[in-house]
Scaffold this motif. Structure first.
Motif, PDB file in Angstrom:
ATOM      1  N   GLY A  19       0.825  -1.196   0.000  1.00 21.96           N
ATOM      2  CA  GLY A  19       0.000   0.000   0.000  1.00 21.96           C
ATOM      3  C   GLY A  19       0.864   1.253   0.000  1.00 21.96           C
ATOM      4  N   PHE A  20       0.219   2.391   0.122  1.00 15.95           N
ATOM      5  CA  PHE A  20       0.894   3.681   0.045  1.00 15.95           C
ATOM      6  C   PHE A  20       1.972   3.807   1.115  1.00 15.95           C
ATOM      7  CE2 PHE A  20       1.170   8.133   1.400  1.00 15.95           C
ATOM      8  CZ  PHE A  20       1.517   8.749   0.195  1.00 15.95           C
ATOM      9  N   PHE A  21       1.627   3.541   2.364  1.00 19.27           N
ATOM     10  CA  PHE A  21       2.592   3.707   3.453  1.00 19.27           C
ATOM     11  C   PHE A  21       3.665   2.627   3.422  1.00 19.27           C
ATOM     12  CE2 PHE A  21      -1.451   5.517   5.059  1.00 19.27           C
ATOM     13  CZ  PHE A  21      -1.049   6.849   5.121  1.00 19.27           C
ATOM     14  N   SER A  22       3.295   1.448   2.958  1.00 22.38           N
ATOM     15  CA  SER A  22       4.289   0.383   2.820  1.00 22.38           C
ATOM     16  C   SER A  22       5.348   0.761   1.801  1.00 22.38           C
ATOM     17  CB  SER A  22       3.607  -0.921   2.408  1.00 22.38           C
ATOM     18  OG  SER A  22       4.559  -1.913   2.109  1.00 22.38           O
ATOM     19  N   HIS A  23       4.923   1.372   0.704  1.00 18.39           N
ATOM     20  CA  HIS A  23       5.881   1.793  -0.314  1.00 18.39           C
ATOM     21  C   HIS A  23       6.818   2.885   0.223  1.00 18.39           C
ATOM     22  CE1 HIS A  23       2.816   0.328  -3.543  1.00 18.39           C
ATOM     23  NE2 HIS A  23       3.580  -0.655  -3.100  1.00 18.39           N
ATOM     24  N   TRP A  24       6.282   3.816   1.002  1.00 14.82           N
ATOM     25  CA  TRP A  24       7.120   4.838   1.604  1.00 14.82           C
ATOM     26  C   TRP A  24       8.106   4.220   2.602  1.00 14.82           C
ATOM     27  CZ3 TRP A  24       8.685   9.449   0.588  1.00 14.82           C
ATOM     28  CH2 TRP A  24       7.908  10.304  -0.198  1.00 14.82           C
ATOM     29  N   ARG A  25       7.641   3.240   3.335  1.00 12.95           N
ATOM     30  CA  ARG A  25       8.522   2.604   4.329  1.00 12.95           C
ATOM     31  C   ARG A  25       9.682   1.899   3.630  1.00 12.95           C
ATOM     32  NH1 ARG A  25       4.688   0.783   6.722  1.00 12.95           N
ATOM     33  NH2 ARG A  25       4.657  -1.422   6.166  1.00 12.95           N
ATOM     34  N   TRP A  26       9.410   1.211   2.530  1.00 14.89           N
ATOM     35  CA  TRP A  26      10.481   0.538   1.811  1.00 14.89           C
ATOM     36  C   TRP A  26      11.386   1.527   1.080  1.00 14.89           C
ATOM     37  CZ3 TRP A  26      12.848  -3.827   2.131  1.00 14.89           C
ATOM     38  CH2 TRP A  26      12.208  -4.911   2.747  1.00 14.89           C
ATOM     39  N   ALA A  27      10.836   2.655   0.657  1.00 12.58           N
ATOM     40  CA  ALA A  27      11.688   3.702   0.068  1.00 12.58           C
ATOM     41  C   ALA A  27      12.695   4.207   1.093  1.00 12.58           C
ATOM     42  CB  ALA A  27      10.821   4.848  -0.448  1.00 12.58           C
ATOM     43  N   MET A  28      12.266   4.351   2.347  1.00 13.72           N
ATOM     44  CA  MET A  28      13.184   4.784   3.406  1.00 13.72           C
ATOM     45  C   MET A  28      14.198   3.692   3.735  1.00 13.72           C
ATOM     46  SD  MET A  28      12.589   7.874   4.038  1.00 13.72           S
ATOM     47  CE  MET A  28      13.701   7.979   5.424  1.00 13.72           C
ATOM     48  N   VAL A  29      13.777   2.434   3.648  1.00 12.39           N
ATOM     49  CA  VAL A  29      14.730   1.330   3.858  1.00 12.39           C
ATOM     50  C   VAL A  29      15.853   1.417   2.826  1.00 12.39           C
ATOM     51  CG1 VAL A  29      15.034  -1.168   3.728  1.00 12.39           C
ATOM     52  CG2 VAL A  29      13.096  -0.222   4.981  1.00 12.39           C
ATOM     53  N   TRP A  30      15.489   1.576   1.565  1.00  8.95           N
ATOM     54  CA  TRP A  30      16.495   1.662   0.504  1.00  8.95           C
ATOM     55  C   TRP A  30      17.382   2.892   0.683  1.00  8.95           C
ATOM     56  CZ3 TRP A  30      18.085  -1.930  -2.743  1.00  8.95           C
ATOM     57  CH2 TRP A  30      17.237  -3.002  -3.034  1.00  8.95           C
ATOM     58  N   LEU A  31      16.778   4.031   0.969  1.00 14.67           N
ATOM     59  CA  LEU A  31      17.540   5.269   1.104  1.00 14.67           C
ATOM     60  C   LEU A  31      18.543   5.180   2.250  1.00 14.67           C
ATOM     61  CD1 LEU A  31      18.081   8.234   0.382  1.00 14.67           C
ATOM     62  CD2 LEU A  31      16.191   8.861   1.909  1.00 14.67           C
ATOM     63  N   THR A  32      18.077   4.765   3.424  1.00 15.29           N
ATOM     64  CA  THR A  32      18.960   4.720   4.589  1.00 15.29           C
ATOM     65  C   THR A  32      20.066   3.687   4.424  1.00 15.29           C
ATOM     66  OG1 THR A  32      17.405   3.201   5.689  1.00 15.29           O
ATOM     67  CG2 THR A  32      17.194   5.549   6.182  1.00 15.29           C
ATOM     68  N   GLN A  33      19.767   2.563   3.825  1.00 18.53           N
ATOM     69  CA  GLN A  33      20.786   1.521   3.701  1.00 18.53           C
ATOM     70  C   GLN A  33      21.787   1.809   2.595  1.00 18.53           C
ATOM     71  OE1 GLN A  33      20.921  -0.660   6.364  1.00 18.53           O
ATOM     72  NE2 GLN A  33      19.419   0.944   6.769  1.00 18.53           N
ATOM     73  N   ILE A  34      21.341   2.461   1.512  1.00 15.83           N
ATOM     74  CA  ILE A  34      22.302   2.879   0.487  1.00 15.83           C
ATOM     75  C   ILE A  34      23.290   3.878   1.085  1.00 15.83           C
ATOM     76  CG2 ILE A  34      22.529   4.222  -1.643  1.00 15.83           C
ATOM     77  CD1 ILE A  34      19.985   2.852  -2.636  1.00 15.83           C
ATOM     78  N   LEU A  35      22.781   4.806   1.890  1.00 18.04           N
ATOM     79  CA  LEU A  35      23.665   5.770   2.538  1.00 18.04           C
ATOM     80  C   LEU A  35      24.590   5.081   3.534  1.00 18.04           C
ATOM     81  CD1 LEU A  35      21.237   8.773   3.189  1.00 18.04           C
ATOM     82  CD2 LEU A  35      23.140   8.685   1.575  1.00 18.04           C
ATOM     83  N   PHE A  36      24.037   4.201   4.378  1.00 12.20           N
ATOM     84  CA  PHE A  36      24.844   3.575   5.430  1.00 12.20           C
ATOM     85  C   PHE A  36      25.929   2.672   4.852  1.00 12.20           C
ATOM     86  CE2 PHE A  36      25.542  -0.041   8.335  1.00 12.20           C
ATOM     87  CZ  PHE A  36      26.090   0.653   9.411  1.00 12.20           C
ATOM     88  N   TYR A  37      25.551   1.817   3.910  1.00  7.49           N
ATOM     89  CA  TYR A  37      26.527   0.884   3.350  1.00  7.49           C
ATOM     90  C   TYR A  37      27.438   1.543   2.306  1.00  7.49           C
ATOM     91  CZ  TYR A  37      23.711  -2.839   5.469  1.00  7.49           C
ATOM     92  OH  TYR A  37      23.054  -3.644   6.354  1.00  7.49           O
ATOM     93  N   GLY A  38      26.942   2.591   1.644  1.00  5.00           N
ATOM     94  CA  GLY A  38      27.705   3.171   0.551  1.00  5.00           C
ATOM     95  C   GLY A  38      28.685   4.258   0.946  1.00  5.00           C
ATOM     96  N   LEU A  39      28.367   5.059   1.976  1.00  8.67           N
ATOM     97  CA  LEU A  39      29.224   6.177   2.334  1.00  8.67           C
ATOM     98  C   LEU A  39      30.671   5.778   2.644  1.00  8.67           C
ATOM     99  CD1 LEU A  39      27.092   8.696   4.425  1.00  8.67           C
ATOM    100  CD2 LEU A  39      28.192   9.048   2.215  1.00  8.67           C
TER     101      LEU A  39
END
Length: 491
Positions: A50-70
């Protein structure tokens, strides 16, 4: 110690009558042992889209790309973000900070605190539901668990069934994936404090230092335990935010809310049935909102401190409403006043921007601007002046008074800098040692500086301590630092 029996004692409270005489229990009454603590029940969250589920997974991707990539991102000839505790230098892209720049950490903490206050006042536990590491890694571990063992019903059946080869294989596969993610997370965490490429080489050849080994496996163990096993218990019992969040809520805060006026009385019915003729509300009592909740609460009982505001119940309820042909929004983000007074969406949003929120915005904007201006105007080198304790003052050749100082010059840039040292504050004062020094990039160096002034008389100062000022100027208009010191004139 009484060792005659190892059976636990059962204490039965004795009731008393109004005249304070004990009331004896009936002779045939059996004692009952009542536990004051509820046993933990494993929660099996159901997958939801759903809408909020998609936002939650977008934040998962964003935070983990930053954490693992920086840690792998390079800036010039070094790691872009590196907290070198051994050298006491902190590299953040083009910025080099020292322990003396602790004020900036204070600024970051102030900005983080007011951001939390602002987000909570506007829409409740947004941090908890979408960006908290506990939520993010729980989502990842739940996805891996579903990949290995199936969705909610399959996991429940497998856990209730006997152990067999299939069950052991799926469990082993799940825990292997969990451990893999946990180890990569621990490795990435340590990569912020030890250059990650050196760390990777040392890890491959098993040449890690003791601290690298400890923190890699400690952080991995914490991730594995919190996201794999403790999950909602961290949110319910360990996180202090759940306890004081109510102090930041008011009746105009957006929270996940069940519209009881529309939904009650709840009850099952066929899709073609008219709820009005059955005297039923919009809630079909499917309990899916409870099944998808990561903390296992029933949102229909009102706001509870365990709710992390993730919106999973709103997503699944909208899906059910679509299937039965009712309007969405039985469970939604809304405010207490909006529900009670039947406000429209625009009315609700207008009341969300209340004076309290505007004050938070103003304070947060002021803190961010002050931090940005301070970093922009920051002089990229530091100077400490220390008097030479071996000799406070002496008479040099020519009958002049000489004081010796030690200047620590810290070059906070990543290029070699040339510095010119001058002194003022007394007539006839001058630097007689070398007053041009060269400091390598990110180097801190002690420089001995000899300062002479005339004896007491026409140009000289009276005996005692006199305030002077060292002016250290970096070539190329990088900046100038002025530091105060004391010049001693002997009697």
């Amino acid at each position: 110690m009484n060792t005659t029996t190892d059976k636990p004692r059962v204490v039965i409270p004795i009731a008393v009558s109004p005249d304070k005489s004990p009331i004896e229990p009936p002779p045939d009454a059996d004692p009952e042992l009542v536990s004051l603590y509820e046993a933990h029940k494993k929660i099996y969250p159901r997958s939801v889209q759903g809408f909020f589920s998609h936002w939650r997974w977008a934040m998962v991707w964003l935070t983990q790309i930053l954490f693992y990539g920086l840690p792998w991102l390079e800036w010039g000839q070094r790691q872009a973000v590196l907290f070198d505790l051994g050298a006491r230098r902190f590299y953040i892209f083009g910025l080099v900070l020292y322990p003396q720049d602790f004020i900036y950490l204070t600024g970051i903490l102030v900005i983080s605190a007011y951001s939390l206050f602002l987000f909570t006042a506007v829409a409740g536990r947004l941090w908890c539901g979408y960006a908290c590491p506990q939520t993010v890694y729980t989502e990842i571990f739940l996805w891996l668990e579903k990949l290995a063992e199936g969705d909610r019903s399959a996991r429940m059946r497998r856990d209730a069934g006997p152990w067999n080869a299939q069950k052991m294989g799926r469990k082993a596969g799940k825990h292997a994936m969990w451990l893999g993610v946990a180890l990569v997370t621990g490795f990435s965490f340590v990569g912020y404090f030890t250059p990650v490429r050196e760390l990777a080489g040392a890890f491959a050849h098993w040449q890690l230092g003791s601290w690298e080994i400890f923190w890699t496996f400690f952080y991995a163990f914490a991730t594995y335990g919190n996201a794999g096993f403790m999950r909602e218990q961290v949110c319910k019992y360990m996180c202090p935010y759940a306890r004081f969040q109510s102090a930041m809520f008011d009746k105009d805060t957006l929270i996940v809310t069940y519209d009881a006026e529309r939904g009650e009385p709840r009850g099952a019915r066929s899709k073609k049935a008219d709820p009005a003729t059955l005297n039923l509300g919009a809630c079909v009592d499917c309990s899916l909102c409870v099944q998808v909740c990561p903390t296992g609460i029933d949102i229909r009982k009102g706001l509870q401190y365990e709710c992390i505001g993730c919106g999973a119940c709103a997503d699944v309820c909208d899906t059910v409403m679509d299937k039965v042909g009712y309007a969405r929004g039985l469970v939604k983000y809304s405010t207490e006043n909006a529900i009670n007074q039947h406000w429209t969406r625009s009315q609700t949003l207008r009341h969300v921007l209340r004076p309290r929120v505007l004050v938070y915005v103003a304070i947060l904007a002021a803190a961010v601007i002050a931090m940005a201006v301070s970093l922009t105007l920051r002089i990229p080198f530091k100077v400490d002046v220390v008097r030479d304790r071996g000799a406070l003052a002496r008479i040099a050749e020519g009958g002049r008074i000489e004081n010796v100082f030690r200047l620590q010059i810290m070059n906070a840039t990543e290029a070699t800098q040339q510095f010119h040292i001058s002194v003022s504050g007394m007539p006839g004062l001058e630097v007689v040692s070398e007053n041009d020094v060269q400091i390598a990039s990110t180097e801190a160096r002690w420089v001995a500086v000899r300062v002479q002034g005339p004896m007491e008389g026409t140009e000289g100062a009276a005996p005692g301590s006199h305030t002077i000022h060292f002016e250290i100027k970096a070539q190329g208009n990088v900046g100038t630092v002025v530091e105060k010191a004391a010049f001693i004139v002997p009697r």
